[in-house]
Design a protein around this motif. Structure first.
Motif, PDB file in Angstrom:
ATOM      1  N   MET A   1       3.303   4.259 -11.253  1.00  0.00           N
ATOM      2  CA  MET A   1       3.670   5.209 -11.882  1.00  0.00           C
ATOM      3  C   MET A   1       4.635   6.259 -10.850  1.00  0.00           C
ATOM      4  N   THR A   2       4.118   6.311  -9.581  1.00  0.00           N
ATOM      5  CA  THR A   2       4.688   7.045  -8.519  1.00  0.00           C
ATOM      6  C   THR A   2       5.787   6.296  -7.785  1.00  0.00           C
ATOM      7  N   THR A   3       6.670   6.665  -7.296  1.00  0.00           N
ATOM      8  CA  THR A   3       7.500   6.244  -6.280  1.00  0.00           C
ATOM      9  C   THR A   3       7.858   6.788  -4.799  1.00  0.00           C
ATOM     10  N   GLY A   4       6.892   5.751  -4.209  1.00  0.00           N
ATOM     11  CA  GLY A   4       6.968   6.159  -2.646  1.00  0.00           C
ATOM     12  C   GLY A   4       5.990   7.352  -2.094  1.00  0.00           C
ATOM     13  N   GLU A   5       6.285   8.003  -1.324  1.00  0.00           N
ATOM     14  CA  GLU A   5       5.669   9.331  -0.809  1.00  0.00           C
ATOM     15  C   GLU A   5       6.080  10.282  -1.663  1.00  0.00           C
ATOM     16  N   PRO A   6       5.194  11.450  -1.702  1.00  0.00           N
ATOM     17  CA  PRO A   6       5.311  12.739  -2.147  1.00  0.00           C
ATOM     18  C   PRO A   6       6.723  13.371  -1.813  1.00  0.00           C
ATOM     19  N   ILE A   7       7.448  13.923  -2.938  1.00  0.00           N
ATOM     20  CA  ILE A   7       8.512  14.765  -2.575  1.00  0.00           C
ATOM     21  C   ILE A   7       8.103  16.278  -2.120  1.00  0.00           C
ATOM     22  N   GLY A   8       6.772  16.721  -2.535  1.00  0.00           N
ATOM     23  CA  GLY A   8       6.380  17.791  -2.179  1.00  0.00           C
ATOM     24  C   GLY A   8       5.046  17.919  -2.494  1.00  0.00           C
ATOM     25  N   ARG A   9       4.563  18.684  -1.507  1.00  0.00           N
ATOM     26  CA  ARG A   9       2.802  18.659  -1.417  1.00  0.00           C
ATOM     27  C   ARG A   9       2.585  20.144  -1.250  1.00  0.00           C
ATOM     28  N   GLY A  10       1.537  20.638  -2.363  1.00  0.00           N
ATOM     29  CA  GLY A  10       0.943  22.015  -2.382  1.00  0.00           C
ATOM     30  C   GLY A  10      -0.351  22.070  -1.874  1.00  0.00           C
ATOM     31  N   ARG A  11      -1.204  23.161  -2.114  1.00  0.00           N
ATOM     32  CA  ARG A  11      -2.558  23.280  -1.504  1.00  0.00           C
ATOM     33  C   ARG A  11      -3.408  22.044  -2.345  1.00  0.00           C
ATOM     34  N   SER A  12      -3.096  21.954  -3.721  1.00  0.00           N
ATOM     35  CA  SER A  12      -4.173  21.340  -4.321  1.00  0.00           C
ATOM     36  C   SER A  12      -3.256  20.001  -5.153  1.00  0.00           C
ATOM     37  N   ALA A  13      -2.140  19.737  -4.892  1.00  0.00           N
ATOM     38  CA  ALA A  13      -1.301  18.860  -5.801  1.00  0.00           C
ATOM     39  C   ALA A  13      -0.392  18.079  -5.035  1.00  0.00           C
ATOM     40  N   ASP A  14       0.193  17.123  -5.311  1.00  0.00           N
ATOM     41  CA  ASP A  14       1.193  16.330  -4.657  1.00  0.00           C
ATOM     42  C   ASP A  14       2.164  16.081  -5.780  1.00  0.00           C
ATOM     43  N   VAL A  15       3.538  16.165  -5.433  1.00  0.00           N
ATOM     44  CA  VAL A  15       4.843  15.810  -6.600  1.00  0.00           C
ATOM     45  C   VAL A  15       5.358  14.376  -6.345  1.00  0.00           C
ATOM     46  N   TYR A  16       5.559  13.826  -7.093  1.00  0.00           N
ATOM     47  CA  TYR A  16       6.151  12.340  -6.856  1.00  0.00           C
ATOM     48  C   TYR A  16       7.532  12.441  -7.636  1.00  0.00           C
ATOM     49  N   GLU A  17       8.404  11.720  -7.230  1.00  0.00           N
ATOM     50  CA  GLU A  17       9.621  11.398  -8.126  1.00  0.00           C
ATOM     51  C   GLU A  17       9.449  10.224  -8.975  1.00  0.00           C
ATOM     52  N   LEU A  18       9.869  10.582  -9.958  1.00  0.00           N
ATOM     53  CA  LEU A  18       9.692   9.662 -11.156  1.00  0.00           C
ATOM     54  C   LEU A  18      11.174   8.971 -11.492  1.00  0.00           C
ATOM     55  N   GLY A  19      10.955   7.572 -12.229  1.00  0.00           N
ATOM     56  CA  GLY A  19      12.235   7.039 -12.648  1.00  0.00           C
ATOM     57  C   GLY A  19      12.707   7.782 -13.850  1.00  0.00           C
ATOM     58  N   GLY A  20      14.007   7.449 -14.310  1.00  0.00           N
ATOM     59  CA  GLY A  20      14.442   8.120 -15.524  1.00  0.00           C
ATOM     60  C   GLY A  20      15.990   8.450 -15.352  1.00  0.00           C
ATOM     61  N   PRO A  21      16.686   8.843 -16.196  1.00  0.00           N
ATOM     62  CA  PRO A  21      18.079   9.338 -16.119  1.00  0.00           C
ATOM     63  C   PRO A  21      18.072  10.484 -15.131  1.00  0.00           C
ATOM     64  N   ALA A  22      18.701  10.247 -14.073  1.00  0.00           N
ATOM     65  CA  ALA A  22      19.059  11.294 -12.912  1.00  0.00           C
ATOM     66  C   ALA A  22      18.025  11.841 -12.361  1.00  0.00           C
ATOM     67  N   GLY A  23      16.789  10.894 -12.319  1.00  0.00           N
ATOM     68  CA  GLY A  23      15.523  11.713 -11.834  1.00  0.00           C
ATOM     69  C   GLY A  23      14.998  12.878 -12.453  1.00  0.00           C
ATOM     70  N   ALA A  24      15.082  12.935 -13.841  1.00  0.00           N
ATOM     71  CA  ALA A  24      14.892  14.217 -14.653  1.00  0.00           C
ATOM     72  C   ALA A  24      13.190  14.562 -14.733  1.00  0.00           C
ATOM     73  N   TRP A  25      12.708  13.852 -14.257  1.00  0.00           N
ATOM     74  CA  TRP A  25      10.907  14.167 -14.502  1.00  0.00           C
ATOM     75  C   TRP A  25      10.415  13.756 -13.031  1.00  0.00           C
ATOM     76  N   VAL A  26       9.376  14.715 -12.742  1.00  0.00           N
ATOM     77  CA  VAL A  26       8.481  14.554 -11.591  1.00  0.00           C
ATOM     78  C   VAL A  26       6.695  14.449 -12.085  1.00  0.00           C
ATOM     79  N   LEU A  27       6.031  13.809 -11.098  1.00  0.00           N
ATOM     80  CA  LEU A  27       4.846  13.735 -11.626  1.00  0.00           C
ATOM     81  C   LEU A  27       4.000  14.685 -10.434  1.00  0.00           C
ATOM     82  N   ARG A  28       3.224  15.604 -11.097  1.00  0.00           N
ATOM     83  CA  ARG A  28       2.315  16.298 -10.214  1.00  0.00           C
ATOM     84  C   ARG A  28       1.000  16.200 -10.554  1.00  0.00           C
TER      85      ARG A  28
END
Length: 219
Positions: A1-28
């Motif tokens: 479901m995730t693509t590569g390394e996180p594009i963002g990293r907080g104290r308690s969660a990581d954010v990943y880019e997802l597929g879809g039109p124009a990269g409209a969604w992310v996974l936290r």
């Protein structure tokens, strides 16, 4: 479901880019495996109240799929000089006022959790949010700015200016809630020892500035 390394990293969660039109969604994804359903439901409720939050697509276990936001955080904009510290404090005060027209408080609303999109500011990272007194939320936001203002970072003077601007524009008492805010902050398991040690001084700064701020402590 995730693509590569996180594009963002907080104290308690990581954010990943997802597929879809124009990269409209992310996974936290929560790193501790917590349940994201509560946060997703809260964000949907806030959106129904007209509060600016990312759109939520789905949640399951520690995963929250939500709208990808485009724009700098308020912190990045302030550090770049495109938003003045006084304006940053004013914006935070407005976002708190609007939030407290709902049942919810954020408890981590600081410039790093505000994304400046073309459509306007959007508040992110709702994991700590819950129902509670608005004064506690205001005190926590002030406390976070106070910690930055007391640090040895180059942006400390700007953080102090943003703090005074925030306190001057709040329309309810802050000082009575500082002890509870400092206790909550000190109990945060993600703080370093140095960060935890700085909390009491930050609380004292907020109390002193609020007492001198007139409107910040007016009933």
């Amino acid at each position: 479901m995730t693509t590569g390394e996180p594009i963002g990293r907080g104290r308690s969660a990581d954010v990943y880019e997802l597929g879809g039109p124009a990269g409209a969604w992310v996974l936290r994804r929560y790193r501790d495996g917590g349940d994201a359903d509560r946060e997703a439901a809260l964000m949907r409720d806030l959106a129904a109240h007209g509060y600016p939050v990312p759109r939520v697509r789905s949640s399951a276990g520690p995963d929250l799929v939500m709208e990808r936001l485009t724009g700098p955080t308020l912190l990045d904009a302030a550090l770049a000089g495109t938003v003045a510290p006084e304006a940053a404090g004013t914006l935070l005060a407005d976002l708190l006022r609007r939030l407290h027209a709902t049942p919810w408080i954020h408890l981590d609303l600081h410039p790093g959790n505000v994304v400046l999109t073309e459509a306007g500011p959007v508040v992110i990272d709702w994991r700590t949010a819950r129902e509670g007194p608005a004064g506690l939320d205001r005190a926590m936001s002030a406390l976070l700015l106070a910690e930055a203002s007391l640090s040895d970072a180059p942006h400390a003077p700007a953080a102090h200016e943003a703090l005074t601007s925030l306190l001057a524009r709040l329309d309810a008492p802050v000082a009575p809630y500082v002890p509870e805010a400092t206790a909550l902050r000190a109990a945060d398991p993600h703080l370093s020892a140095d960060e935890r040690a700085a909390v009491p001084a930050a609380g004292a700064l907020v109390t002193g500035l609020a007492a001198a701020g007139g409107r910040a402590v007016a009933p």
